[in-house]
Design an enzyme around this catalytic site. Structure first.
Site, PDB file in Angstrom:
ATOM      1  N   GLY A 180       0.796  -1.228   0.000  1.00  0.00           N
ATOM      2  CA  GLY A 180       0.000   0.000   0.000  1.00  0.00           C
ATOM      3  C   GLY A 180       0.827   1.276   0.000  1.00  0.00           C
ATOM      4  N   ASN A 198       4.189   4.391   9.405  1.00  0.00           N
ATOM      5  CA  ASN A 198       3.074   4.242   8.462  1.00  0.00           C
ATOM      6  C   ASN A 198       2.164   3.062   8.795  1.00  0.00           C
ATOM      7  OD1 ASN A 198       1.825   4.252   5.536  1.00  0.00           O
ATOM      8  ND2 ASN A 198       2.724   2.212   5.804  1.00  0.00           N
ATOM      9  N   GLY A 240      -0.527   0.605   9.934  1.00  0.00           N
ATOM     10  CA  GLY A 240      -1.817   0.893  10.550  1.00  0.00           C
ATOM     11  C   GLY A 240      -2.841  -0.155  10.163  1.00  0.00           C
ATOM     12  N   MET A 296     -17.772   7.891  11.642  1.00  0.00           N
ATOM     13  CA  MET A 296     -18.705   6.923  12.231  1.00  0.00           C
ATOM     14  C   MET A 296     -18.142   5.502  12.082  1.00  0.00           C
ATOM     15  SD  MET A 296     -22.745   6.773  11.568  1.00  0.00           S
ATOM     16  CE  MET A 296     -22.768   5.974  10.004  1.00  0.00           C
ATOM     17  N   TYR A 355     -10.097   4.033  15.607  1.00  0.00           N
ATOM     18  CA  TYR A 355      -9.176   4.542  14.571  1.00  0.00           C
ATOM     19  C   TYR A 355      -9.059   6.064  14.664  1.00  0.00           C
ATOM     20  CZ  TYR A 355      -7.215   4.882   9.785  1.00  0.00           C
ATOM     21  OH  TYR A 355      -6.427   5.125   8.682  1.00  0.00           O
ATOM     22  N   TYR A 411      -8.831   9.433   1.033  1.00  0.00           N
ATOM     23  CA  TYR A 411      -9.003   8.117   0.395  1.00  0.00           C
ATOM     24  C   TYR A 411      -7.906   7.884  -0.636  1.00  0.00           C
ATOM     25  CZ  TYR A 411     -13.508   7.174   2.493  1.00  0.00           C
ATOM     26  OH  TYR A 411     -14.512   6.900   3.391  1.00  0.00           O
TER      27      TYR A 411
END
Ligand code: NDP
Length: 241
Positions: A13, A82, A84, A142, A147, A179
């Site tokens: 990623g 980084n 996560g 939400m 997180y 995003y």
């Protein structure tokens, strides 16, 4: 002289893009990962980046892992936190395991990784720490109390550590991506992405991992020595704080 950089979660990623970009700039890069040996082996074969497996939520594992990187490559001059995870759920349904997994991996990891390297950076009068937070740490989301709390904590941690080390040539900054087009986001159904998510992003597209990587390369450079304690939003205009 090429500098040594550790990128946690640097094999997939956004982290993989950061590892590759730093290597392209001449850094000696150590990319860490948690358990996906196959992805790490593929990444190493494709890029030649050194990979190391340890759990950033464990302080002892970080101390041991960093010592191995130092033995192999030399003192750590750049640290990119980084790695996560997400364990989403509404708080009224969230388990303690979901809560602690995210806090330990996304927030406590910053202590676990920074504590073993910060004294050396101070002694050598140079260091660059870049933390990867999230838009959801800035605005809340939400289903993500765990997180959002961890990622907001990353921002506070950055500002405090930046103040402690500014006079020692060590900068500490945080990037908040929106995003980004990684496996995690690609798993979202196409129509949800096109109808619900992308319309919320003023630039009308997802971000690319390389766009975050370029920001990291800049913040790690000598040219960014006057920038510390800053929060860089990289979200296509989705949230302006
Ligand atoms: P990915 O899931 O694609 O990759 C995560 C990486 O972190 C993997 O290399 C993984 O290792 C590693 N990792 C996870 N847990 C641990 C652990 N306990 N110890 C060591 N390594 C670990 O994540 P992304 O690239 O999507 O996200 C990277 C960062 O950017 C995260 O902090 C995320 O919160 C943040 N972010 C991402 C956004 C997005 O849109 N993708 C948006 C905003 C922020 P392994 O391969 O072994 O699983």
């Amino acid at each position: 002289m090429s500098r040594v950089a550790i990128v946690t979660g640097g094999t997939r990623g956004i982290g993989a893009a950061i590892s590759k970009a730093l290597k392209a700039e001449g850094y000696k890069v150590a990319a860490t990962y948690a358990g996906n040996d196959e992805a790490a082996a593929k990444f190493k074969a494709e890029t030649g980046v050194n990979v190391y497996k340890w759990d950033v939520s464990s302080y002892d594992a970080c101390v041991t892992g960093i010592a191995q990187v130092v033995a192999d490559l030399g003192p750590v001059e750049v640290l990119v936190n980084n790695a996560g995870i997400t364990r989403d759920g509404m708080l009224h349904k969230m388990t303690p395991e979901q809560w602690y997994a995210v806090i330990n991996t996304n927030l406590n990891s910053l202590f676990n990784m920074c504590r073993p390297v910060i004294e050396g950076m101070r002694e050598r009068s140079f260091g660059r720490i870049v933390n990867i937070s999230s838009i959801n740490g800035q605005k809340g989301q939400m289903g993500q109390t765990n997180y959002s709390a961890a990622k907001a904590g990353d921002i506070g941690f950055t500002k405090a550590l930046a103040q402690e080390n500014a006079a020692k040539g060590v900068t500490v900054n945080v990037i908040c991506p929106g995003y980004i087009n990684t496996e995690m986001v690609q798993a979202v159904p196409k129509d949800v992405l096109e109808k619900a998510i992308i319309p919320q992003i003023p630039v009308r597209r997802l971000g690319e991992p390389e766009e975050i990587a370029r920001a990291v390369v800049f913040l790690a450079s000598d040219a960014a020595g006057f920038i510390t304690g800053s929060t860089l939003s990289a979200n296509g205009g989705q949230y302006m704080s």
